[in-house]
Design a protein around this motif. Structure first.
Motif, PDB file in Angstrom:
ATOM      1  N   TRP A  20       0.926  -1.157  -0.069  1.00 33.03           N
ATOM      2  CA  TRP A  20      -0.161   0.072  -0.046  1.00 33.03           C
ATOM      3  C   TRP A  20       1.037   1.065   0.048  1.00 33.03           C
ATOM      4  N   LYS A  24      -0.015   3.792  -2.937  1.00 33.48           N
ATOM      5  CA  LYS A  24      -0.911   4.971  -2.371  1.00 33.48           C
ATOM      6  C   LYS A  24      -0.871   6.106  -3.298  1.00 33.48           C
ATOM      7  N   ASP A  37     -11.190   4.290  -0.207  1.00 32.48           N
ATOM      8  CA  ASP A  37     -11.749   2.856  -0.006  1.00 32.48           C
ATOM      9  C   ASP A  37     -10.570   1.804   0.349  1.00 32.48           C
ATOM     10  N   VAL A  38      -9.335   1.880  -0.159  1.00 35.71           N
ATOM     11  CA  VAL A  38      -8.235   1.074   0.083  1.00 35.71           C
ATOM     12  C   VAL A  38      -7.800   1.325   1.614  1.00 35.71           C
ATOM     13  N   ARG A  39      -7.820   2.771   1.571  1.00 32.85           N
ATOM     14  CA  ARG A  39      -7.362   3.033   3.150  1.00 32.85           C
ATOM     15  C   ARG A  39      -8.149   2.462   3.967  1.00 32.85           C
ATOM     16  N   LEU A  41     -10.035  -0.182   3.811  1.00 30.11           N
ATOM     17  CA  LEU A  41     -10.088  -1.703   3.895  1.00 30.11           C
ATOM     18  C   LEU A  41      -8.918  -2.013   4.795  1.00 30.11           C
ATOM     19  N   LEU A  42      -7.856  -1.389   4.751  1.00 26.72           N
ATOM     20  CA  LEU A  42      -6.467  -1.559   5.528  1.00 26.72           C
ATOM     21  C   LEU A  42      -6.564  -1.070   7.068  1.00 26.72           C
ATOM     22  N   GLN A  47      -8.978  -4.271   8.302  1.00 31.31           N
ATOM     23  CA  GLN A  47      -8.210  -5.423   7.717  1.00 31.31           C
ATOM     24  C   GLN A  47      -8.835  -6.407   6.714  1.00 31.31           C
ATOM     25  N   GLU A  51     -10.141  -7.770  -0.093  1.00 35.77           N
ATOM     26  CA  GLU A  51     -10.911  -6.632  -0.883  1.00 35.77           C
ATOM     27  C   GLU A  51      -9.819  -5.581  -1.122  1.00 35.77           C
ATOM     28  N   ALA A  52      -8.909  -5.234  -0.122  1.00 37.08           N
ATOM     29  CA  ALA A  52      -7.813  -4.293  -0.605  1.00 37.08           C
ATOM     30  C   ALA A  52      -7.181  -4.706  -1.661  1.00 37.08           C
ATOM     31  N   TYR A  53      -6.810  -5.882  -1.836  1.00 39.92           N
ATOM     32  CA  TYR A  53      -5.880  -6.504  -2.727  1.00 39.92           C
ATOM     33  C   TYR A  53      -6.572  -6.532  -4.124  1.00 39.92           C
TER      34      TYR A  53
END
Length: 168
Positions: A20, A24, A37-39, A41-42, A47, A51-53
């Motif tokens: 990430w 980022k 969204d990724v932030r 999800l992580l 965690q 889904e983040a992947y």
């Protein structure tokens, strides 16, 4: 080349965090909503690594053939990356870079990549926003990780969501 799958949750989380970090600003330059969204999800309380992947994989596939200079929200990402130079550059130099970001984002991209190398800003060195880093797979772990006495060299691991793959 042999591939070993590693499922250790702590190592997978460390790998996800380093992937990430490398992605980022690239994601921010592509799509602010995906970045948020990724932030989310992580986050430590969430965690949701698979889904983040998947989201990072989709962003990479969508924009992999788009040059960094042509990413839709490049200026926004460059302003964020420029923040790492607050203590390193003079006020005049920072203002000049901000003007360059505003007026000539492609030139600012090249300039910030040079400054990242010149000042060896560790957090930004492996950023996939930089044209020199774009050929690397989005999911390669760009830093050396040590976990339970085992040392994994930079780019030895590939994050796969709920596991990592070690290339041997």
């Amino acid at each position: 080349m042999k591939l070993d799958q590693i499922d250790d949750k702590k190592l997978v989380l460390k790998a996800a965090q380093s992937v990430w970090a490398a992605n980022k600003y690239f994601v921010l330059a592509c799509d602010q909503t995906a970045y948020r969204d990724v932030r989310q999800l992580l986050r430590p309380d969430t965690q949701r690594l698979n889904e983040a992947y998947t989201l990072l994989q989709r962003i990479d596939a969508t924009y992999q053939s788009t040059a960094s200079e042509a990413l839709p929200e490049l200026a926004n990402a460059l302003y964020h990356a420029a923040g790492y130079f607050k203590q390193l550059l003079s006020n005049e130099r920072r203002q000049a870079i901000n003007a360059l970001i505003r007026d000539q984002p492609a030139a600012a991209l090249a300039e910030l990549e040079r400054e990242t190398t010149n000042y060896h800003v560790d957090y930004l060195l492996s950023s996939r926003l930089w044209p020199s880093q774009r050929e690397k797979p989005f999911n390669h772990v760009p830093v050396r990780l040590t976990y339970q006495g085992q040392v994994y060299e930079a780019s030895e691991l590939l994050w796969q969501g709920d596991h990592v793959i070690r290339r041997t």
